[in-house]
Design an enzyme around this catalytic site. Structure first.
Site, PDB file in Angstrom:
ATOM      1  N   TYR A  77       0.865  -1.209   0.221  1.00  0.00           N
ATOM      2  CA  TYR A  77       0.003   0.106  -0.055  1.00  0.00           C
ATOM      3  C   TYR A  77       1.039   1.100  -0.057  1.00  0.00           C
ATOM      4  O   TYR A  77       1.764   1.405   0.691  1.00  0.00           O
ATOM      5  CB  TYR A  77      -0.941  -0.085   1.243  1.00  0.00           C
ATOM      6  CG  TYR A  77      -1.832   1.304   1.385  1.00  0.00           C
ATOM      7  CD1 TYR A  77      -2.635   1.702   0.515  1.00  0.00           C
ATOM      8  CD2 TYR A  77      -1.035   2.189   2.282  1.00  0.00           C
ATOM      9  CE1 TYR A  77      -3.135   2.988   0.709  1.00  0.00           C
ATOM     10  CE2 TYR A  77      -1.577   3.490   2.618  1.00  0.00           C
ATOM     11  CZ  TYR A  77      -2.644   3.926   1.627  1.00  0.00           C
ATOM     12  OH  TYR A  77      -3.272   5.093   1.895  1.00  0.00           O
ATOM     13  N   HIS A 107      -0.986  17.418  -1.371  1.00  0.00           N
ATOM     14  CA  HIS A 107      -1.480  17.763   0.079  1.00  0.00           C
ATOM     15  C   HIS A 107      -0.904  19.152   0.403  1.00  0.00           C
ATOM     16  O   HIS A 107      -1.087  19.404   1.536  1.00  0.00           O
ATOM     17  CB  HIS A 107      -0.828  16.691   0.867  1.00  0.00           C
ATOM     18  CG  HIS A 107      -1.765  15.557   1.035  1.00  0.00           C
ATOM     19  ND1 HIS A 107      -2.757  15.645   1.923  1.00  0.00           N
ATOM     20  CD2 HIS A 107      -1.640  14.367   0.647  1.00  0.00           C
ATOM     21  CE1 HIS A 107      -3.547  14.400   1.934  1.00  0.00           C
ATOM     22  NE2 HIS A 107      -2.784  13.632   1.298  1.00  0.00           N
ATOM     23  N   ASN A 219       2.211  10.042   7.030  1.00  0.00           N
ATOM     24  CA  ASN A 219       1.192   9.477   7.620  1.00  0.00           C
ATOM     25  C   ASN A 219       1.393   8.997   9.049  1.00  0.00           C
ATOM     26  O   ASN A 219       1.421   7.978   9.537  1.00  0.00           O
ATOM     27  CB  ASN A 219       1.144   8.064   6.767  1.00  0.00           C
ATOM     28  CG  ASN A 219      -0.103   7.253   7.077  1.00  0.00           C
ATOM     29  OD1 ASN A 219      -1.209   8.050   7.177  1.00  0.00           O
ATOM     30  ND2 ASN A 219      -0.109   6.087   6.642  1.00  0.00           N
ATOM     31  N   ARG A 303     -11.841  29.506  48.481  1.00  0.00           N
ATOM     32  CA  ARG A 303     -11.997  28.162  49.285  1.00  0.00           C
ATOM     33  C   ARG A 303     -11.905  26.791  48.364  1.00  0.00           C
ATOM     34  O   ARG A 303     -11.115  25.839  48.914  1.00  0.00           O
ATOM     35  CB  ARG A 303     -13.296  28.125  49.935  1.00  0.00           C
ATOM     36  CG  ARG A 303     -13.373  27.017  50.918  1.00  0.00           C
ATOM     37  CD  ARG A 303     -14.884  27.009  51.629  1.00  0.00           C
ATOM     38  NE  ARG A 303     -15.958  27.868  51.180  1.00  0.00           N
ATOM     39  CZ  ARG A 303     -17.204  27.507  51.421  1.00  0.00           C
ATOM     40  NH1 ARG A 303     -17.378  26.414  51.415  1.00  0.00           N
ATOM     41  NH2 ARG A 303     -17.927  28.569  50.964  1.00  0.00           N
TER      42      ARG A 303
END
Length: 535
Positions: A77, A107, A219, A303
């Site tokens: 892949y 990208h 990735n 407090r």
């Protein structure tokens, strides 16, 4: 120099942050800590890739295994196939070498502000850490090139927007991949310039990525994890700063220090909450007898301060665990198991743990902003500040009529707090199916981390304003007839803090512009100027 990973910087001892020495963080397969990444980000540590023969052999085995599979026509892949939903597309052998270039090219569509220099250093170091685990099938040459970018401080211009957190921080990390190959732009010596020019001037040669290396760079969860490291360090310091501010606010309001009694907190055993109460006991006289003229119980923002700050203090250990596990993971796909000669397809790019940590952190931090905002409201209001002047103005006589003290500062604190609270909506629940329904469930971890840093910045602004307010309030309280001096409190810690603040912030008698002092205080918060408590 010592490697901070082998002699870790103690995140409790904040005086460490002022150390001028530059350590060296060695990148190999060993575990890194948040402090390693933040030291690199801040320029307090340099980077070296390990020269250990066994480490380098392990990296080389992965690259050699991929080469052999390619020669044998194996299907991998992102190497012999397209990316994402295009995994069914077979890439012709003669085009395999061009595929990484196309990945980072298409990208290149990020927008928004660019990550700043410390953030980019942290991102590069975080990605290098993952690739050094040896399960990404990259070459030693790629690791060396990333290390060289850090050594020469050649920082990719990396837009902050465009990542859904899966399949990793693809879009922002594409800018790292491109710069390694001499494309796009970098910051060098605070100058923006073409990457090719910057590499040449530094004596570096642009890479030609090997078949899986574009995917391996992009990735993964490096951006969100790097930002998480920075956020963690800032949140850790905030717990101390907010505690010291609370102590000073309690003194200025003439509050009841016995609200932080050790026995009282022993019956509710949250360790972080107990630690905040213990720090307050260091600053205040918690053994004082209750005076009849005092209000029996202070309002909640004083407090219950340990109960608010303590939530973050108690959350930090598990946040550290999640962040450091991600930092030390091979968050890539596919995983290259060279030792057993297997290609393992999975989803380690998913940033769910970082997303959850960042969504949780911004919630706890924004609650501290809200706490300090309420303390500010008490300090400036004569109905609640137990005898201090309106808006903490030190003006007297006829001029008191035209001076307004911290009135506008309190308005700004309210605005910053409201914006911080608005950003607490968890990003991780806004998963959007994308990329042809291949990425149909995504982490949004990078958005969560960016939001968290914005909430941190807004909260730091609130804290800076409160430092002005409590410095003024302590001075005004100490000047009242019969008042206890901060010098008389145990340990002299409040007196020392008051002196440190007074060196930067003059008493506000005549109204003046406070922005310069606020900006100076923000710089000092970022530099962790005040060594506040030790565990």
């Amino acid at each position: 120099m010592q490697n901070p990973r082998k002699s870790p910087m103690n995140h409790i001892n904040t005086a460490e942050f002022a150390a001028p020495d530059v350590a060296t963080v060695v990148f190999d397969r060993n575990r890194l800590r948040i402090e390693d990444i933040t030291a690199i980000a801040a320029g307090r540590a340099s980077v070296a890739l390990s020269g250990d023969a066994a480490f380098r052999a392990a990296i080389t085995r992965g690259a050699d295994f991929l080469d052999r599979l390619l020669r044998e026509d194996g299907v991998i892949y992102g190497v012999t196939t397209g990316y994402g939903d295009s995994c069914t597309t077979v890439v012709p052998p003669e085009l395999i070498g061009e595929l990484p270039h196309h990945l980072y090219t298409y990208h290149g569509c990020g927008l928004g502000d660019y990550f700043d220099a410390p953030q980019v250093r942290a991102i590069l170091a975080t990605r290098l850490a993952s690739l050094c685990k040896g399960y990404s099938g990259v070459s030693i040459g790629l690791l060396e090139q990333i290390a060289l970018l850090l050594q020469h401080d050649l920082l990719p211009l990396m837009p902050s927007e465009g990542s859904v957190g899966d399949s990793g921080d693809l879009t922002p990390l594409s800018y790292l991949a491109a710069v390694l190959c001499g494309e796009r732009e970098v910051w060098r010596d605070r100058q923006r310039m073409p990457a090719a020019q910057a590499l040449a001037e530094a004596g570096l040669t642009a890479l030609r990525l090997r078949p899986k290396e574009g995917l391996a760079i992009m990735n993964g969860t490096a951006v969100m994890t790097a930002l998480a490291c920075i956020a963690y360090q800032r949140a850790d310091y905030l717990t101390r700063l907010a505690t010291r501010i609370t102590a000073m606010a309690s003194f200025a309001l003439d509050g009841n220090a016995h609200h932080f009694d050790e026995t009282l907190f022993s019956v509710k055993p949250h360790a972080g909450q107990q630690q905040i109460a213990a720090w307050l006991r260091l600053d205040l006289d918690c053994e004082q007898a209750h005076r009849n003229e005092k209000r029996l119980q202070d309002r909640y923002s004083i407090r219950c301060a340990p109960h608010v700050i303590g939530v973050l203090a108690d959350a930090l250990p598990w946040m550290r665990s999640s962040i450091e596990n991600e930092l030390n993971s091979a968050n890539d796909n596919p995983i290259i198991d060279a030792e057993n000669e297997r290609i393992l397809h999975g989803g380690h790019f998913y940033g769910g743990h970082i997303a959850f940590a960042m969504d949780s952190m911004k919630n706890a931090v924004a609650n501290i902003a809200d706490l300090l905002d309420r303390q500010m409201a008490l300090l400036v209001d004569t109905r609640y500040n137990n005898g201090l002047p309106p808006n903490l103005s030190a003006a007297t006589g006829p001029r008191a009529a035209i001076n307004h003290g911290l009135k506008a500062l309190q308005i700004s604190v309210s605005a910053w707090t409201a914006e911080a609270l608005k950003l607490t909506m968890p990003a991780s629940v806004f998963s959007r199916s994308t990329e042809c329904h291949n990425q149909d469930k995504v982490s949004m971890g990078t958005i969560a981390a960016r939001d968290c840093l914005r909430v941190m910045t807004l909260t730091d602004q609130v804290a800076a304003a409160l430092l002005i307010a409590v410095r003024q309030g302590v001075a005004l309280r100490a000047a009242l007839p019969g008042a206890v001096s901060p010098d008389d409190l145990p340990g002299g810690r409040l007196a020392a803090m008051q002196r440190a603040l007074a060196a930067d912030i003059a008493t506000i008698e005549e109204d003046r512009m406070l922005e310069p002092e606020l900006r100076r205080l923000l710089e000092q918060i970022a530099a962790r100027k005040w060594a506040l408590y030790e565990a």
